[in-house]
Enzyme design. Sequence first.
Site, PDB file in Angstrom:
ATOM      1  N   HIS A 106     -11.032  -4.864  10.566  1.00 36.70           N
ATOM      2  CA  HIS A 106     -11.723  -4.847   9.268  1.00 36.70           C
ATOM      3  C   HIS A 106     -13.107  -4.226   9.358  1.00 36.70           C
ATOM      4  O   HIS A 106     -13.959  -4.496   8.510  1.00 36.70           O
ATOM      5  CB  HIS A 106     -11.875  -6.265   8.707  1.00 36.70           C
ATOM      6  CG  HIS A 106     -10.598  -6.914   8.257  1.00 36.70           C
ATOM      7  ND1 HIS A 106      -9.672  -7.417   9.123  1.00 36.70           N
ATOM      8  CD2 HIS A 106     -10.112  -7.143   7.020  1.00 36.70           C
ATOM      9  CE1 HIS A 106      -8.666  -7.938   8.444  1.00 36.70           C
ATOM     10  NE2 HIS A 106      -8.900  -7.787   7.157  1.00 36.70           N
ATOM     11  N   GLU A 139       0.815  -1.218   0.000  1.00 38.14           N
ATOM     12  CA  GLU A 139       0.000   0.000   0.000  1.00 38.14           C
ATOM     13  C   GLU A 139       0.845   1.264   0.000  1.00 38.14           C
ATOM     14  O   GLU A 139       0.503   2.242  -0.671  1.00 38.14           O
ATOM     15  CB  GLU A 139      -0.961  -0.002   1.188  1.00 38.14           C
ATOM     16  CG  GLU A 139      -2.117  -1.004   1.074  1.00 38.14           C
ATOM     17  CD  GLU A 139      -1.777  -2.393   1.597  1.00 38.14           C
ATOM     18  OE1 GLU A 139      -0.597  -2.630   1.963  1.00 38.14           O
ATOM     19  OE2 GLU A 139      -2.684  -3.245   1.650  1.00 38.14           O
TER      20      GLU A 139
HETATM   21  C1  LIG Z   1      -2.188  -4.440   4.914  1.00 34.02           C
HETATM   22  C2  LIG Z   1      -3.220  -5.296   4.303  1.00 34.02           C
HETATM   23  N1  LIG Z   1      -3.484  -5.167   2.991  1.00 34.02           N
HETATM   24  C3  LIG Z   1      -4.415  -5.931   2.409  1.00 34.02           C
HETATM   25  C4  LIG Z   1      -5.107  -6.852   3.126  1.00 34.02           C
HETATM   26  C5  LIG Z   1      -6.197  -7.685   2.478  1.00 34.02           C
HETATM   27  N2  LIG Z   1      -5.757  -9.050   2.325  1.00 34.02           N
HETATM   28  C6  LIG Z   1      -6.028  -9.981   3.260  1.00 34.02           C
HETATM   29  S1  LIG Z   1      -5.320 -11.430   2.914  1.00 34.02           S
HETATM   30  C7  LIG Z   1      -4.644 -10.842   1.491  1.00 34.02           C
HETATM   31  C8  LIG Z   1      -3.825 -11.719   0.629  1.00 34.02           C
HETATM   32  C9  LIG Z   1      -2.679 -12.245   1.379  1.00 34.02           C
HETATM   33  O1  LIG Z   1      -1.938 -13.062   0.553  1.00 34.02           O
HETATM   34  P1  LIG Z   1      -0.785 -13.920   1.154  1.00 34.02           P
HETATM   35  O2  LIG Z   1       0.092 -13.074   1.998  1.00 34.02           O
HETATM   36  O3  LIG Z   1      -0.148 -14.630   0.028  1.00 34.02           O
HETATM   37  O4  LIG Z   1      -1.519 -14.926   2.145  1.00 34.02           O
HETATM   38  P2  LIG Z   1      -2.581 -16.060   1.790  1.00 34.02           P
HETATM   39  O5  LIG Z   1      -3.924 -15.415   1.862  1.00 34.02           O
HETATM   40  O6  LIG Z   1      -2.282 -16.584   0.454  1.00 34.02           O
HETATM   41  O7  LIG Z   1      -2.419 -17.063   2.872  1.00 34.02           O
HETATM   42  C10 LIG Z   1      -4.975  -9.507   1.302  1.00 34.02           C
HETATM   43  C11 LIG Z   1      -4.585  -8.684   0.164  1.00 34.02           C
HETATM   44  C12 LIG Z   1      -4.827  -6.949   4.513  1.00 34.02           C
HETATM   45  N3  LIG Z   1      -5.497  -7.792   5.305  1.00 34.02           N
HETATM   46  N4  LIG Z   1      -3.873  -6.171   5.065  1.00 34.02           N
END
Ligand SMILES: Cc1ncc(C[n+]2csc(CCOP(=O)(O)OP(=O)(O)O)c2C)c(N)n1
Lengths: 344, 336
Positions: free
Chosen positions: A135, A66
């Site tokens: 959230h 971000e």
């Molecule tokens: C700072 C932040 N940005 C965006 C999100 C929204 N979000 C939640 S999970 C996720 C994807 C995470 O991907 P990854 O780190 O690969 O973990 P996975 O879900 O694949 O286990 C996103 C974008 C968040 N929770 N926190």
Amino acid sequence: MSTNTTTRRLTMAQAISEATAQEMARDPRVFVMGEDVGKYGGIFSATTGLLDQFGPERVMDTPISETGFMGAALGAAAEGLRPISELMFVDFFGVCFDQIYNHIAKNHYMSGGACRYPLVITTGIGGGYNDAAQHSQCLYSIFAHVPGLKVVVPSNAYDAKGLMTTAIRDDNPVVFLYHKGIMGLSWMSYFEGSTNEVPEEQYTIPFGQARVVREGSDVTIVTLSQMVQKSVLAADRLAAEGISAEVLDLRTLVPLDRAAVLKSVQRTGRLLVADEDYLSFGLSGEIAALVAENLDTLRLKAPVRRLAVPDVPIPFSRPLEQFAIPQVDNIVASVRGLMTFKLD
Amino acid sequence: MEATAEQLRWMYEKMIEIRDYEETMSRVYLEAKLPPKIQKGLAFDIGAGPVPGEMHLAAGQEPVAVGVCAHLRRDDTVVGAHRPHHFAIAKDVDLNAMTAEMFGKATGLGRGKGGHMHLFDPAVKFSCSGIVGAGAPQACGAALAAKKLGTDAVAIAFFGEGAANQGAFHEALNLAALWRLPVVFVVEDNKYGISVEKSASTAIASNADRAVAYGMPGVLVERNDALAVFTAAGEAVARARRGDGPTLIEVKTDRYFGHFQGDPETYRPKGEAKELRQHDPIPALGAVLRARGLLDDAADAALRARVSGRVQAAYDFGRNSPYPEPQDALLHVFAE
Ligand SMILES: Cc1ncc(C[n+]2csc(CCOP(=O)(O)OP(=O)(O)O)c2C)c(N)n1
Ligand SMILES: [Mg+2]
């Protein structure tokens, strides 16, 4: 707006993506970036259909970076592009707030007006569906607190389209906060008053113009976002009891339509602020202060009342969350309470 | 590093427990969320049912949790992310209290305040966060504390490949190497950050390659295999305990469910999850146990029954526990 416009019922999510699409078609400088805004169409469907229409050059999925893409929005805006940068949930502001608070908000001022940053930050706000403390926040007051950001918080599809078009055309940074519980998503219960008739044609709604959603004479409910829909339901119930509540939808916090607030309270003499942000040091205090500063122009029949999240993080569990976030019942009870006072 | 019979049995049982837990949750979660019980016009209601809110399940990713946690002690710290159940179970978080938390009950780890992304069990030094990337610096802090307090405890930060593009990740790696902290960063590469494929979010193929930029070893585990993770993590944890500093490990793993429950998964090739399930790491580890004479059909059945009883008991506990009083929302903003 011309008289022979075609309207359809749209959800707020559809209205936002339509406003964006029409402005992208009109202005090649506009582009969208953010997490899951492409193929997924935005987690809250605010960018649905844009990738198919405009392709990946103008609808860019970003890494979960971000600070990176908020800073990039600023940099691109400085070069004359008009980025729309989506922060999936407003709660994630923490990881990119330096770019927003110290740069996007202030660079125009610090440059003595020499530089402009025509960009829009869109973001999902609000609770009510058990997404807990990281959230479910509203936080619009935090954005409104720093000078230099315009802050838009729509309550329904019609307003959202007009305000979004205005936001994209504005030469200043605009934070556009949409409540998840009025987007009309197929996977989250929502207040149906937020889905309404929306013209197909482009139109703008000027910032700083509150809307009287419902006229009333006994009490003014100053509110915004999803709380507008709750207030309308409360006003219906109050009407059945013979209490006439005016519901004023602020629509934008910056600029704030102070005149509309004062005008209504001058008539009703009673003020309830219904807010889903934290109680202290925020919007509800601002509105109360506005009235206090103008007591020479109006007569209050009851003390000012504020309904907001009682200075606790949003809890997960349903009974806790329902307690923490003001509900229709709380609005009704607060107004009833206001009606029992006799100040003179 | 060769896994002992005890470690093999532990990993196998924990993987079965995690899988059972996640499969059970996938069913319980859907209760009362589908038409006709919900608002007209909705296909699904995230806020309805006994377990409302977002739900990120880790079925398929068990090897990462057990392969690392097999090396940990109760006083080692684990910081997870928004997909935390497998780590929590592998770290021996109280299963009943964790489950009650997801039901929002007063008997939950956080008395219903946290929910599934915010599980805190200080007894086994487990915590997690819904903010992507937030855990890595926090694990550095736990490791710093161990160093300052003179213990040989270590800290593990688990997070997804998507989180490795967050600034916090890069700051944490530099801190850890600079201060020679007893911390291990474990990246779960399940190919996706929600809908965005790793190749569309990350400029290089392996996050393990990023380690060199921060002056620490980087290890890529290319198979979703408990023993492969066990080997890599064993070295990293031993190194940290010895005081030789941090390691970055990336594990290629598989996400069987959607990003969250209710994810339409339109971004995913049709049948992908089904195909991934063909390479299930649980029977693969079972075969290793069998080859070593540590498991037969009868023992497997007994073990599965035991695990399933434990999981079922946790769900019953969560379901049957009382809700907190509404005004309890006002408690715990500050420590008394
Ligand atoms: C700072 C932040 N940005 C965006 C999100 C929204 N979000 C939640 S999970 C996720 C994807 C995470 O991907 P990854 O780190 O690969 O973990 P996975 O879900 O694949 O286990 C996103 C974008 C968040 N929770 N926190
Ligand atoms: Mg991932």
